[in-house]
Write a protein that holds these residues in place. Structure first.
Motif, short mmCIF file in Angstrom:
data_model
loop_
_atom_site.label_atom_id
_atom_site.label_comp_id
_atom_site.label_asym_id
_atom_site.label_seq_id
_atom_site.Cartn_x
_atom_site.Cartn_y
_atom_site.Cartn_z
N LEU A 329 0.83 -1.21 0.00
CA LEU A 329 0.00 0.00 0.00
C LEU A 329 0.87 1.26 0.00
CD1 LEU A 329 -2.72 1.41 0.17
CD2 LEU A 329 -2.70 1.03 2.66
N MET A 330 1.98 1.22 0.73
CA MET A 330 2.90 2.37 0.75
C MET A 330 3.45 2.65 -0.64
SD MET A 330 4.90 1.40 4.27
CE MET A 330 6.32 2.42 3.90
N LEU A 331 3.79 1.59 -1.38
CA LEU A 331 4.30 1.78 -2.74
C LEU A 331 3.25 2.43 -3.63
CD1 LEU A 331 6.21 -1.60 -3.30
CD2 LEU A 331 7.22 0.68 -3.12
N VAL A 332 2.02 1.97 -3.50
CA VAL A 332 0.94 2.55 -4.30
C VAL A 332 0.75 4.02 -3.94
CG1 VAL A 332 -1.55 2.47 -4.78
CG2 VAL A 332 -0.25 0.35 -4.63
N ARG A 333 0.76 4.33 -2.64
CA ARG A 333 0.60 5.73 -2.20
C ARG A 333 1.74 6.59 -2.71
NH1 ARG A 333 -1.92 8.88 -0.71
NH2 ARG A 333 -1.78 9.41 1.48
N ALA A 334 2.92 5.98 -2.90
CA ALA A 334 4.08 6.73 -3.39
C ALA A 334 4.07 6.87 -4.92
CB ALA A 334 5.37 6.05 -2.94
N GLY A 335 3.08 6.26 -5.58
CA GLY A 335 2.96 6.39 -7.03
C GLY A 335 3.33 5.16 -7.83
N ASP A 336 3.84 4.12 -7.17
CA ASP A 336 4.22 2.89 -7.87
C ASP A 336 3.08 1.87 -7.73
OD1 ASP A 336 5.40 0.71 -9.04
OD2 ASP A 336 7.04 0.52 -7.59
N ARG A 337 2.03 2.04 -8.50
CA ARG A 337 0.87 1.16 -8.36
C ARG A 337 1.21 -0.27 -8.76
NH1 ARG A 337 -3.25 -1.32 -10.75
NH2 ARG A 337 -5.23 -1.38 -9.61
N THR A 338 1.93 -0.45 -9.86
CA THR A 338 2.27 -1.80 -10.31
C THR A 338 3.11 -2.54 -9.28
OG1 THR A 338 2.20 -1.13 -12.63
CG2 THR A 338 3.39 -3.15 -12.12
N GLY A 339 4.13 -1.86 -8.76
CA GLY A 339 4.99 -2.48 -7.75
C GLY A 339 4.25 -2.78 -6.47
N GLY A 340 3.36 -1.87 -6.06
CA GLY A 340 2.62 -2.07 -4.83
C GLY A 340 1.64 -3.23 -4.92
N VAL A 341 0.91 -3.32 -6.03
CA VAL A 341 -0.05 -4.41 -6.20
C VAL A 341 0.68 -5.75 -6.30
CG1 VAL A 341 -1.77 -5.41 -7.76
CG2 VAL A 341 -1.82 -2.96 -7.24
N THR A 342 1.81 -5.75 -7.01
CA THR A 342 2.61 -6.97 -7.12
C THR A 342 3.11 -7.43 -5.76
OG1 THR A 342 3.32 -6.39 -9.36
CG2 THR A 342 4.66 -8.00 -8.17
N GLN A 343 3.60 -6.49 -4.97
CA GLN A 343 4.09 -6.80 -3.62
C GLN A 343 2.97 -7.41 -2.77
OE1 GLN A 343 6.84 -6.42 -1.64
NE2 GLN A 343 5.93 -6.41 0.40
N ALA A 344 1.79 -6.80 -2.81
CA ALA A 344 0.68 -7.27 -1.99
C ALA A 344 0.22 -8.66 -2.41
CB ALA A 344 -0.48 -6.28 -2.08
N ARG A 345 0.09 -8.86 -3.72
CA ARG A 345 -0.35 -10.17 -4.21
C ARG A 345 0.67 -11.26 -3.87
NH1 ARG A 345 -2.39 -8.26 -10.23
NH2 ARG A 345 -4.41 -7.38 -9.58
N LYS A 346 1.94 -10.94 -4.02
CA LYS A 346 2.99 -11.90 -3.72
C LYS A 346 2.95 -12.29 -2.24
CE LYS A 346 8.03 -12.52 -3.77
NZ LYS A 346 9.33 -11.86 -4.06
#
Length: 372
Positions: A329-346
């Motif tokens: 969620l922090m990655l998404v809030r920082a603007g990296d939506r792809t990285g954040g969603v990938t991190q969460a799903r993983k």
């Protein structure tokens, strides 16, 4: 639908873990030759059960053998109508049996019910929601016959709150209704601590899940109005309100409530580490971690995650997954939506399926919906 998918869905409809399926198969075959890993391989399509195990799977999952032998289209058609036509009557039958068995036999006394509370509080932290829900349903049917004394109402209130947590908070017809009934039961007990705890637990459950925010706020306000004495119920209420404020974009209020929550924790925090009825240091910081991630406060989030990670029992991997998803969620809030969603799903995929919770799935949905 592939055979493995059907086995997985049938298992979930029963509310069983993969280990439970393996145990039932061993009983049916009268041999200890199936493990949880074998069931996992079947569900993931890495292996295919032969005719012998298909017959036993049909028996323990309570479906016709033809459903497992059918082609993929027929399997999907069968599964669509299964819950109402096959599983529901079995569950209803079990509950009726539990109820009459209790009425005709020896009923648990108050001390026995309090012991059950302790077990459920611990089990909830490590077991899947489906398993807890199934067990609780039977016990609640029995307990509702024994509500002559205030102490029984107190036990009922706490078990009903836990039962409510096995439903998604976004489903107002289930989770919120159970929280509301639990609050009424707590009122009938006359126990101040239970009245505050039930409402505070509902508030943090809904606030953490990001569901039914108005109701989360209402439960929290009720808890805070009942007593200003430092307690776990008050702590949960404050943190529930803090999450509601964060989700509404009110940073100032969210942080102020968090600070008040910290002061309450200093006075009422738990030494017990592995119970849903407790808030130890690591769990308090899990609350703060998600709140900070929602606010986009990286420094506060990382501090909370560090404290939670250092103090969290190794026996609770689901909560480690919470922290890893907060990072997404922090990655998404920082603007990296792809990285954040990938991190969460993983993170969620690495957690064994039987340890998943509805809260984690809702958190993943929140992360996937976020654009910044």
């Amino acid at each position: 639908m592939e055979l493995g998918e059907l086995i997985r869905e049938l298992r979930r409809l029963q509310g069983w873990s993969q280990g439970r399926v393996a145990d039932e198969l061993c009983k049916a075959a009268r041999a200890e030759t199936v493990t949880r890993h074998e069931v996992s391989h079947w569900e993931n399509g890495k292996r295919t059960p032969g005719p012998y195990w298909l017959r036993h799977l049909a028996t323990v999952l309570e479906v016709p053998l033809t459903a497992l032998e059918a082609d993929p289209v027929e399997r999907r058609t069968f599964l669509t109508g299964l819950a109402g036509a096959t599983i529901a009557p079995v569950v209803a039958s079990d509950l009726i049996e539990f109820g009459f068995g209790a009425a005709l036999g020896q009923r648990p006394d108050l001390d026995s019910w309090k012991s059950k509370l302790v077990v459920y509080g611990t089990d909830y932290m490590s077991q899947g929601a489906a398993d807890i829900q199934r067990r609780l349903a039977g016990d609640l049917v029995i307990l509702q016959q024994q509500l002559e004394k205030p102490g029984m109402w107190e036990v009922a209130a706490r078990l009903m709150t836990l039962y409510g947590k096995t439903f998604p908070g976004s489903d107002g017809s289930k989770a919120v209704n159970w929280y509301t009934m639990a609050a009424t039961a707590a009122d009938r007990s006359g126990d101040m601590a239970s009245r505050v705890w039930v409402r505070g637990r509902a508030a943090i459950a809904l606030g953490y899940e990001g569901a039914s925010l108005a109701l989360a706020d209402a439960f929290a306000n009720q808890a805070l109005a009942i007593s200003d004495k430092p307690s776990l119920g008050r702590l949960n209420a404050l943190m529930g309100k803090a999450h509601v404020a964060a989700l509404r974009g009110d940073r100032r209020t969210a942080l102020a409530l968090t600070e008040e929550g910290r002061r309450t924790f200093d006075l009422a925090g738990s030494h017990e580490q592995e119970s849903d009825y407790a808030v130890p240091l690591w769990r308090m910081n899990v609350f703060v971690s998600l709140l900070a991630a929602r606010l986009g406060d990286e420094k506060l989030a990382l501090q909370a995650q560090d404290v939670a990670s250092k103090n969290m029992p190794a026996s609770l991997p689901r909560f480690k997954t919470h922290l890893e998803m907060h990072q997404g969620l922090m990655l998404v809030r920082a603007g990296d939506r792809t990285g954040g969603v990938t991190q969460a799903r993983k993170a969620l995929n690495q957690l064994p399926q039987e340890k998943h919770s509805l809260t984690l799935r809702m958190l993943l949905g929140e992360i996937e919906r976020r654009t910044h």
